[in-house]
Design an enzyme around this catalytic site. Structure first.
Site: not given
Ligand code: UD1
Ligand code: UDP
Length: 368
Positions: A210-212, A245, A285
């Site tokens: 998950l990083h968007r 992030r 993502d």
């Protein structure tokens, strides 16, 4: 008599997903009469986001690292441009090659175009049609400036055609990220990767990345995301190598307050894909992970409203889901189980030969 000097190809990389895309292109060009200069912008710099890929993928060490580091979009893109402009003026490459859709990609495209150096874009033509994604802006600008557009799937040809790109510049070459995956498939050691992240033996598990910004930047999105992950963890163990992030925000929102959520540092390429290989499914993502799961035949639930890689849905294992839908759709995935190996479709030309095809297009452009 003037000495014949081989043309110089400058590759610009900088962020994690660039490295598995560039590796097969550098390898294929090594067999041709060209000189290569590998530039790392320094956009990603943690050992686990950068150096580990050079080691595991057999990439040569970067010839130059601009060391730009992190920053807001304008500052980061500008810093890359300042460093690259100086380097391009000094080295005068005959061709600049850029990869994917990150800030390093668009910065290099702008520099090459303004200095009138021919530009090749690997992974051109992908479109999410979502301009809230920084990557979509980077794709549009880079493709508008590129002389050679190397595409991974037929939908990309159609998008570029609709944008008025001369068809002679567009080349369907397959997917270099899949070259890298196929090349390293035999090295994936599921048991060691399980041990590394502390998974108990035998127990089924899901892997998530998950990083968007659309998932991890806004605290309200993060709260929803944590609830969705916990909804999965109520059913199955979930391992999450945390991208820098959003790491703090996810942890602050209680991500780890569930006994079946297992967090890890970002993993090396081989360790990450080994975990994917051994999993019952993936939640992500990421762009690249949608592609890798498609070729590995692992069910992939993508937590995004759109994908620039629709071929992973039509010819693969990918499904788009909202955060609210995730637990119920995961229940379906778990009850269906994984398809037998080799029975899920794979997009055309994702066959391990994209690197040589790209090298052939570049060589022709260089008059070799
Ligand atoms: C970038 C790309 C994104 C890609 C992702 C792959 C852009 C606009 N975004 O997003 O398309 O999917 O890489 O991973 O180019 N940080 C570290 N260590 C690092 C690198 C970053 O701690 O080695 C942290 C910093 O706090 C930084 C933040 O992560 O501010 C974001 O890094 P950045 O490269 O700006 O964007 P990504 O979210 O990584
Ligand atoms: N990846 C990795 N370790 C991890 C997570 C991802 O090696 O802990 C690899 C993944 O297999 C793929 C690449 O990183 O090859 C994708 O990068 P990322 O998801 O950061 O970027 P995106 O593809 O979304 O731009």
């Amino acid at each position: 008599m003037t000495e014949h000097v081989q043309p110089l190809v400058m590759h610009v990389t900088g962020a994690r997903p660039n490295f598995p895309k560039a590796a097969p292109v550098l390898a294929a060009l090594a067999d041709l009469p060209v000189r290569q200069l590998l530039v790392h912008t320094g956009q990603h710099y943690d050992e686990r986001m950068s150096e580990v890929f050079f080691r595991q993928l057999g990439l040569p060490a970067p010839d130059v690292n601009l060391g730009v580091g992190s920053g807001p979009h304008g500052a980061q893109t500008a810093a890359i441009m300042v460093g690259l402009e100086e380097l391009v003026l000094e080295r005068r490459p005959d061709l600049v090659v850029v990869y994917g859709d990150v800030n390093s990609t668009v910065a290099a495209a702008l520099v090459a175009a303004k200095l009138q150096i021919p530009l090749a874009h690997v992974e051109a033509g992908l479109r999410s049609f979502d301009l809230t994604m920084p990557e979509e802006i980077n794709r549009l600008v880079t493709d508008r400036l590129a002389d050679l557009l190397l595409v991974t799937s037929p939908d990309a040809i159609a998008h570029l055609g609709n944008e008025g790109v001369d068809p002679d510049r567009i080349h369907l070459v397959g997917n270099p990220m899949i070259d890298t995956l196929l090349r390293h498939l035999d090295e994936l050691d599921v048991d060691s990767a399980r041990t590394l992240v502390g998974l108990p033996p035998e127990e089924p598990y899901v892997v998530a990345t998950l990083h968007r910004p659309g998932n991890v930047d806004d605290p309200a999105d993060v709260a929803e995301l944590v609830a969705a992950v916990h909804g999965v963890a109520d059913q199955v163990r979930i391992v999450i190598p945390l991208h820098p992030r959003g790491r703090e925000r996810l942890q602050a929102a209680g991500l780890l307050d569930h006994e079946r959520v297992l967090a890890a540092e970002p993993l090396g390429y081989l360790e990450f894909l080994a975990l994917v290989q051994g999993s019952v499914g993936v939640v992500t993502d990421s762009g690249g992970v949608q592609e890798e799961t498609t070729v590995m035949g692992v069910p992939c639930l993508t937590l995004r409203p759109s994908t620039e890689r629709p071929v992973t849905i039509t010819h693969g294992t990918n499904r788009l889901v909202t955060r609210a839908q995730l637990p119920a759709v995961m229940a379906e995935v778990l009850s269906a189980g994984r398809a037998a190996p080799g029975t899920t479709p794979v997009p055309p030309l994702w066959d391990g030969q994209a690197g040589p095809r790209i090298a052939a297009v570049l060589a022709r452009h260089l008059g070799l």
